[in-house]
Design a protein around this motif. Structure first.
Motif, PDB file in Angstrom:
ATOM      1  N   CYS A 246      56.566  65.017  24.874  1.00 58.22           N
ATOM      2  CA  CYS A 246      57.272  64.194  25.866  1.00 58.22           C
ATOM      3  C   CYS A 246      57.008  64.749  27.260  1.00 58.22           C
ATOM      4  N   THR A 247      56.557  63.878  28.151  1.00 50.56           N
ATOM      5  CA  THR A 247      56.348  64.245  29.543  1.00 50.56           C
ATOM      6  C   THR A 247      56.831  63.095  30.405  1.00 50.56           C
ATOM      7  N   HIS A 248      56.572  63.149  31.693  1.00 47.17           N
ATOM      8  CA  HIS A 248      57.017  62.059  32.556  1.00 47.17           C
ATOM      9  C   HIS A 248      56.095  61.940  33.760  1.00 47.17           C
ATOM     10  N   TYR A 259      57.354  59.597  28.947  1.00 46.81           N
ATOM     11  CA  TYR A 259      56.353  59.085  28.010  1.00 46.81           C
ATOM     12  C   TYR A 259      56.194  60.073  26.862  1.00 46.81           C
ATOM     13  N   TYR A 260      55.737  59.549  25.720  1.00 44.07           N
ATOM     14  CA  TYR A 260      55.286  60.396  24.615  1.00 44.07           C
ATOM     15  C   TYR A 260      53.757  60.327  24.605  1.00 44.07           C
ATOM     16  N   ASP A 273      38.762  60.525  20.315  1.00 47.90           N
ATOM     17  CA  ASP A 273      39.986  60.381  19.531  1.00 47.90           C
ATOM     18  C   ASP A 273      40.594  59.001  19.795  1.00 47.90           C
ATOM     19  N   ASP A 274      40.292  58.042  18.914  1.00 47.85           N
ATOM     20  CA  ASP A 274      40.795  56.673  19.081  1.00 47.85           C
ATOM     21  C   ASP A 274      42.280  56.561  18.770  1.00 47.85           C
ATOM     22  N   ASN A 275      42.850  57.591  18.138  1.00 48.10           N
ATOM     23  CA  ASN A 275      44.264  57.545  17.775  1.00 48.10           C
ATOM     24  C   ASN A 275      45.168  58.103  18.864  1.00 48.10           C
ATOM     25  N   ALA A 276      44.572  58.589  19.962  1.00 49.67           N
ATOM     26  CA  ALA A 276      45.375  59.144  21.050  1.00 49.67           C
ATOM     27  C   ALA A 276      46.195  58.028  21.701  1.00 49.67           C
ATOM     28  N   LEU A 277      47.472  58.316  21.962  1.00 49.86           N
ATOM     29  CA  LEU A 277      48.387  57.296  22.479  1.00 49.86           C
ATOM     30  C   LEU A 277      49.177  57.820  23.672  1.00 49.86           C
ATOM     31  N   ARG A 278      49.589  56.889  24.506  1.00 47.18           N
ATOM     32  CA  ARG A 278      50.505  57.167  25.626  1.00 47.18           C
ATOM     33  C   ARG A 278      51.562  56.067  25.602  1.00 47.18           C
ATOM     34  N   ILE A 279      52.784  56.411  25.181  1.00 52.03           N
ATOM     35  CA  ILE A 279      53.813  55.406  24.912  1.00 52.03           C
ATOM     36  C   ILE A 279      55.035  55.652  25.787  1.00 52.03           C
ATOM     37  N   PRO A 280      55.537  54.635  26.504  1.00 52.63           N
ATOM     38  CA  PRO A 280      56.790  54.791  27.246  1.00 52.63           C
ATOM     39  C   PRO A 280      57.926  55.176  26.301  1.00 52.63           C
TER      40      PRO A 280
END
Length: 472
Positions: A246-248, A259-260, A273-280
Motif C-alpha cells: 500500500c502506497t499513495h 493505492y495497492y 510482468d503482465d500480472n503487475a497491478l496498480r489498484i486504487p
C-alpha cells in the motif's frame, strides 16, 4: 528593461556604436529608478553619455545625480499611481457588471464592448449544462460532445489566423460549468456581481450543475482513507502470488490517494510482468468489505474483522478471489450467491470468485461486475438520478397546473431542449416504492439515469419493477 527597442539600444552600446543617448525627457527612457541605474552602469562601462533635451543636469556632479534621481522618483511615482487608477477603474467596472475584455467566452460576441448572446453558440452552452446534469461527469460530457462533432469557440486572431474550433476537453467543460457569466453574472476575484449582459441558462440548471460539481468533489474526498491507511495489508496478492504494497500519491492541497501496488511496479522492475497491478485502495477495499459484510451479515467490517474472516485476496485483471475461513462462525456462503459469485468450498476454507474489472464510474475507479454491480455505491443515493427525478416532477407539476399547455411551450418557457425534457418526464411516473428506493440508495446496481432515459418505461408499476430489476 525587457522592451525590444531598449534591448537593441543596449546591444548597440555594448558594441561601441553609441556615444550619447539623447531623449526629450528622462521619463521617455525609463520611469524605473532601478532600471535607470542599470542603464547608467552600461553607459559608464562603454564611456558613453546621456542627455535630456528639456532637462539640464550634469551627471558627473553629486547635485546633478541627485536631481536626476528626484526626477526619476517622481516619474516612477506617476507610473505607479496611473497603474493603481487603472486597476481601480477595472474593479469598479467589474462590480457594475461591465465586460472588461479578455478571452472571448463561448456563447457571446463582443459588440461595442458589450456581451451579446450568439444564439448558435448559446445552444452549445445549454447543451453542456444539460448533458452534465444528465450524465454527471465532465469527461462523459466531453466525450458526448466529441461524438456529436461539437467544437469550441472559433474566431479570427489579430494576425488574421483562425483560432479555436477544436474538440472540447474535460478542463474546458469544467471551466464553462463553473463560470457564472452564463447566469448573467460577472466574477471579479472572489466576488460575483450582477452583469449587464443577458443570461444563457436558467438559475435552476445552474444550481443543479453546481450541486453536481460539489457532489463530485465530495466523492473524490470520500475516496481518501480515514482510519486504517491499508485495510488489506498483508492479505492482498497479485496474480503472480506476490504481496501487494500500500502506497499513495499526493496532489494539490496535500491530498493523499492510496493505492495497492505490485512490488515489481514499486521497485520499477515491471519488465515483462503482465500480472503487475496498480489498484486504487478505495476500489478493492469497497469490494472486499461488501462481500465480507454480505457473508457475515454485518454492517461494520473493519480491519480486525476482515483479518479474522479473510485468509487471502488475489487480484487478477478481470477477477478477484477472496479466500475465507469457512470454519469461522457467522460465515454464510449462501448469501454470496445473491451477488452472482462462484463459490469453491474446501474443508477449512472457501473461495469466492468475483468476476469484476476495474472501470471508471462517476469520475472514480471501481470494480464493476458484468451485471453492473458496484460495491462502492451500495447504500449511496445516485445524486444524478435523484436530481433528474426532482426536475421531472417539477416540470410535470407545471403541466398539471396548466402553467404551460404543452411540452413545447414548457421548453420555451424554461429554456430547455424538447428532447431533454421528453427524456426526463417519464421519471415522474415511476412507482412510489421505486422512487423511495432510489432516494435511499437501495435501487438495483444497473439502475442509473442512462438506463432510465434510454429504456421506454411502462405505465404499469408492476411492469416497471420487473423491467428495472426489482422483481424477477
Amino acid at each position: 528593461m525587457e522592451r525590444p527597442g531598449l534591448k537593441e539600444l543596449l546591444d548597440d552600446i555594448h558594441a561601441d556604436k553609441v556615444d550619447v543617448i539623447v531623449v526629450y525627457k528622462i521619463d521617455r527612457l525609463t520611469r524605473s529608478l532601478m532600471d535607470f541605474s542599470k542603464i547608467m552602469d552600461v553607459l559608464d562601462a562603454a564611456e558613453a553619455s546621456f542627455a535630456a533635451v528639456t532637462q539640464h543636469f550634469n551627471t558627473t556632479t553629486s547635485m546633478g545625480r541627485l536631481t536626476l534621481n528626484v526626477l526619476l522618483s517622481f516619474a516612477q511615482f506617476e507610473r505607479e499611481v496611473t497603474g493603481e487608477r487603472i486597476r481601480d477603474k477595472i474593479a469598479a467596472s467589474r462590480k457594475k457588471g461591465m465586460w472588461m475584455g479578455g478571452a472571448r467566452p463561448l456563447g457571446y460576441d463582443n459588440i461595442d464592448k458589450k456581451l451579446v448572446i450568439n444564439e448558435k453558440e448559446a445552444k452549445i452552452v445549454r447543451l453542456i449544462f444539460e448533458l452534465y446534469v444528465e450524465q454527471g461527469t465532465a469527461p462523459d460530457v466531453a466525450e458526448e460532445l466529441d461524438r456529436r462533432s461539437v467544437r469550441n469557440k472559433e474566431w479570427i486572431g489579430q494576425k488574421g489566423k483562425r483560432k479555436g474550433g477544436k474538440p472540447f476537453r474535460t478542463q474546458g467543460v469544467c471551466t464553462i460549468l463553473q463560470n457564472p457569466l452564463y447566469l448573467g453574472k460577472m466574477r471579479y476575484k472572489d466576488e460575483v456581481y450582477d452583469g449587464l449582459h443577458e443570461a444563457i441558462i436558467t438559475t435552476e440548471i445552474w444550481e443543479a450543475a453546481q450541486t453536481q460539481l460539489e457532489s463530485q468533489r465530495a466523492k473524490r474526498s470520500d475516496a481518501k482513507r480515514t482510519k486504517s491507511p491499508s485495510l488489506l495489508k498483508g492479505i492482498i496478492f497479485d496474480a503472480s502470488g506476490k504481496p501487494m504494497t500500500c502506497t499513495h500519491s499526493s496532489k494539490k492541497g496535500n491530498k493523499k490517494y492510496p493505492y495497492y501496488l505490485s512490488r515489481s511496479i514499486l521497485g520499477k522492475r515491471k519488465g515483462n510482468d503482465d500480472n503487475a497491478l496498480r489498484i486504487p485502495a478505495q476500489a478493492i477495499e469497497s469490494l472486499v468489505r461488501d462481500r465480507v459484510e454480505t457473508v457475515c451479515k454485518t454492517k461494520s467490517a473493519d480491519h480486525e474483522f476482515i483479518l479474522k474472516v479473510v485468509r487471502r485476496i488475489t487480484v487478477f485483471k478481470n477477477m478477484v478471489e477472496i479466500e475465507l475461513n469457512h470454519g469461522e462462525s457467522g460465515v454464510d456462503l449462501k448469501c454470496a450467491e445473491s451477488r452472482g459469485d462462484e463459490i469453491i468450498i474446501d474443508k477449512s476454507h472457501a473461495v469466492l470468485r468475483i468476476r469484476a474489472s476495474l472501470q471508471t464510474r462517476d469520475n472514480q475507479m471501481a470494480f464493476i461486475t458484468p451485471s453492473g454491480y458496484d460495491a462502492s455505491r451500495v447504500g449511496k443515493p445516485d445524486a444524478v438520478l435523484v436530481k433528474n427525478i426532482v426536475l421531472a416532477w417539477k416540470w410535470r407539476e407545471m403541466l398539471d397546473n396548466l402553467k404551460y399547455n404543452s411540452i413545447p411551450e414548457l421548453c420555451r418557457g424554461e429554456h430547455q431542449s424538447e428532447g431533454y425534457v421528453r427524456r426526463l418526464l417519464p421519471l415522474s411516473f415511476l412507482a412510489p416504492d421505486i422512487i423511495e428506493s432510489i432516494l435511499d440508495g437501495k435501487q438495483p446496481p444497473s439502475l442509473d439515469l442512462k438506463h432510465c432515459t434510454t429504456t421506454e418505461l411502462p405505465h404499469y408499476w408492476d411492469a416497471q419493477r420487473k423491467l428495472l430489476g426489482y422483481i424477477a
